[in-house]
Design a protein around this motif. Structure first.
Motif, short mmCIF file in Angstrom:
data_model
loop_
_atom_site.label_atom_id
_atom_site.label_comp_id
_atom_site.label_asym_id
_atom_site.label_seq_id
_atom_site.Cartn_x
_atom_site.Cartn_y
_atom_site.Cartn_z
N HIS A 38 0.84 -1.20 0.00
CA HIS A 38 0.00 0.00 0.00
C HIS A 38 0.87 1.25 0.00
CE1 HIS A 38 -3.76 2.01 0.14
NE2 HIS A 38 -3.62 2.50 1.36
N ALA A 39 1.97 1.22 0.76
CA ALA A 39 2.89 2.36 0.76
C ALA A 39 3.49 2.56 -0.62
CB ALA A 39 4.00 2.12 1.79
N LEU A 40 3.86 1.50 -1.30
CA LEU A 40 4.43 1.61 -2.65
C LEU A 40 3.44 2.27 -3.61
CD1 LEU A 40 6.35 -1.71 -3.44
CD2 LEU A 40 7.28 0.60 -3.21
N ARG A 41 2.19 1.91 -3.51
CA ARG A 41 1.17 2.50 -4.41
C ARG A 41 1.07 4.01 -4.19
NH1 ARG A 41 -2.15 -2.48 -3.24
NH2 ARG A 41 -1.93 -3.78 -5.11
N ILE A 42 1.14 4.43 -2.93
CA ILE A 42 1.06 5.86 -2.64
C ILE A 42 2.32 6.57 -3.14
CG2 ILE A 42 0.93 7.59 -0.82
CD1 ILE A 42 -0.65 5.57 0.84
N VAL A 43 3.49 6.00 -2.89
CA VAL A 43 4.74 6.58 -3.35
C VAL A 43 4.75 6.74 -4.85
CG1 VAL A 43 7.23 6.18 -3.59
CG2 VAL A 43 6.12 5.82 -1.39
N SER A 44 4.30 5.71 -5.56
CA SER A 44 4.28 5.75 -7.02
C SER A 44 3.43 6.91 -7.55
CB SER A 44 3.73 4.43 -7.55
OG SER A 44 3.58 4.46 -8.95
N LYS A 45 2.35 7.19 -6.87
CA LYS A 45 1.41 8.20 -7.36
C LYS A 45 1.75 9.61 -6.88
CE LYS A 45 -3.57 9.15 -7.68
NZ LYS A 45 -4.93 8.65 -7.33
N TYR A 46 2.31 9.73 -5.65
CA TYR A 46 2.37 11.05 -5.04
C TYR A 46 3.77 11.60 -4.74
CZ TYR A 46 -2.66 10.58 -4.30
OH TYR A 46 -4.01 10.44 -4.49
N LEU A 47 4.82 10.77 -4.75
CA LEU A 47 6.13 11.27 -4.35
C LEU A 47 6.63 12.40 -5.25
CD1 LEU A 47 8.64 11.33 -2.63
CD2 LEU A 47 9.53 9.38 -3.93
N LYS A 48 6.59 12.21 -6.56
CA LYS A 48 7.08 13.25 -7.47
C LYS A 48 6.28 14.54 -7.30
CE LYS A 48 8.98 10.30 -11.13
NZ LYS A 48 8.88 9.90 -12.56
N ARG A 49 4.98 14.41 -7.15
CA ARG A 49 4.15 15.59 -6.96
C ARG A 49 4.52 16.32 -5.68
NH1 ARG A 49 -2.03 13.76 -7.51
NH2 ARG A 49 -2.18 15.61 -6.14
N ALA A 50 4.76 15.57 -4.60
CA ALA A 50 5.08 16.18 -3.31
C ALA A 50 6.41 16.91 -3.35
CB ALA A 50 5.10 15.11 -2.22
N ILE A 51 7.35 16.41 -4.17
CA ILE A 51 8.65 17.06 -4.29
C ILE A 51 8.56 18.32 -5.14
CG2 ILE A 51 11.01 16.81 -5.19
CD1 ILE A 51 10.73 13.78 -4.63
N LYS A 52 7.90 18.20 -6.28
CA LYS A 52 7.87 19.30 -7.24
C LYS A 52 7.04 20.48 -6.78
CE LYS A 52 8.65 16.44 -11.37
NZ LYS A 52 8.07 15.94 -12.63
N ASN A 53 6.00 20.22 -6.01
CA ASN A 53 5.09 21.30 -5.63
C ASN A 53 4.78 21.23 -4.13
OD1 ASN A 53 3.19 23.30 -5.38
ND2 ASN A 53 1.64 22.29 -6.65
#
Length: 392
Positions: free
Chosen positions: A283-298
């Motif tokens: 479940h953590a991997l699914r969240i990371v896949s979807k949201y990590l880049k967004r959280a870093i960029k913005n």
């Protein structure tokens, strides 16, 4: 493929036999001298974690929690950076509103050392605190755990609870005070686990203390606190979440670990991958896949930052019971031997390789090496992370 799997299995078993009893992430650590049950492998696993509360603005409840516990003297642990930011103000406002007496210790070192732990222990020992609140990232929460441990066991030598062979690895028998953790980063998952990591300066190594006894009583996960993380802090914290999930999911299964403990009290906290830890890791991997880049960029992407805060706890629940493996094991010399490097966005006065960065550096090589052992799990993780797999 079968030959590759046997090669990796053989190598991991050799590493298992040769490794020290590190409590930080290995599966072979036991908190007391274990009587070996010859020829038997583990047949059971346990699930242990802190109580968790999640919600925007939920920090306002911490004062009520302490009031409900009957707290009269609270130690609030944080660092110099967080002491200037809204997360600490939110905690102190709640304590004040509920009539809770507190004292602040704000001298936590980012990436703690044995000396910084001892400084916090000395502060706690001089007062009679009946509860603790940690406000910050993993360094703060780990420091608070250790202050609570040694203040509750004042006759103990510092190395008594530190893992062997550096320390004595004694089991924790003291009754600790309640600790509420308020994480402000989205990475370590320390609010869910019974482990605390530090630099042992004399030997230039990282080591730690592991015991279910030191895990927080409650983790308050308030996503409002993640909006203050700079870009690189968010990235490196996210890398830690990623590796926690990947490593715990691809760790040696619990029922392949030996020896089987002769008593359930000797079953280690980090037991190998198991059906419950797998759920949290995936479940953590699914969240990371979807949201990590967004959280870093913005940094203003509140949805992404909130989701990553939750992913950190999920991954903590997974690795806190399964353990992780080579990425974390090899991160210790990377960060422990740092001389001059100072990471961007970290306001510290000492050389520093952030934990998440030291972990992710070796991950491509690690997972190339471990893939033949459990290819189906590596392929599943790759698909979750967005890889299009062409298998014929």
């Amino acid at each position: 493929m079968a030959g590759g799997r046997e090669r990796v299995t053989h190598m991991l078993k050799q590493l298992y036999r040769a490794s020290c009893m590190c409590p930080a992430h290995s599966h072979n650590y036991s908190q007391s001298i274990e009587k070996v049950v010859s020829g038997k492998t583990e047949y059971a696993f346990e699930m242990s974690l802190s109580n968790i509360r999640y919600g925007k603005g939920v920090t306002k409840e911490v004062g009520m929690d302490l009031q409900n516990l009957g707290a009269r003297s609270v130690c609030v642990v944080t660092d110099k950076n967080i002491s200037q930011l809204p997360p600490l103000k939110a905690v102190l406002d709640s304590l004040t509103a509920n009539g809770i007496n507190f004292q602040i210790y704000d001298n936590v070192r980012v990436e703690p050392s044995d000396q910084s732990f001892k400084d916090a222990i000395e502060f706690a020992k001089k007062r009679e605190f009946d509860s603790y609140v940690a406000v910050g990232g993993g360094s703060v929460i780990d420091t608070c755990k250790i202050a609570n441990l040694y203040a509750s066991s004042p006759e103990s030598d510092f190395l008594d609870y530190v893992n062997a062979p550096i320390g004595k690895g004694k089991p924790v028998k003291a009754t600790l005070k309640p600790l509420i953790a308020v994480p402000t980063t989205a990475g370590t998952g320390s609010e869910t686990t019974g482990v605390a990591i530090f630099d042992y300066k004399e030997l230039k190594v990282k080591t730690g203390i592991a015991s279910r006894a030191i895990k927080p009583f409650l983790g308050i996960i308030d996503p409002l606190h993640t909006f203050h993380m700079p870009e690189r802090v968010m990235a490196n914290s996210g890398f830690d979440v990623l590796c926690h999930a990947l490593e715990s999911y691809t760790a040696l299964p619990y029922n392949q670990r030996s020896p089987c403990p002769s008593n359930p009290m000797n079953r280690p906290a980090y037991q190998g991958s198991n059906p419950i830890s797998d759920v949290w890791a995936i479940h953590a991997l699914r969240i990371v896949s979807k949201y990590l880049k967004r959280a870093i960029k913005n940094p203003d992407d509140q949805e992404a930052r909130a989701k990553m805060h939750l992913a950190s706890a999920f991954a903590g629940m997974g690795f806190g019971n399964a353990g992780v493996h080579l990425c974390h094991g090899m991160s210790y010399p990377i960060s422990g031997l740092v001389k001059n490097y100072k990471a961007k966005d970290y306001n510290v006065d000492h050389s520093l390789v952030p934990h998440g960065l030291s972990v992710v550096l070796t991950s491509p090589a690690v997972f190339t090496f471990t893939a033949p052992m459990c290819p189906e799990r590596h392929l599943e993780a790759a698909q979750i992370m967005g890889m299009i797999l062409l298998i014929t």
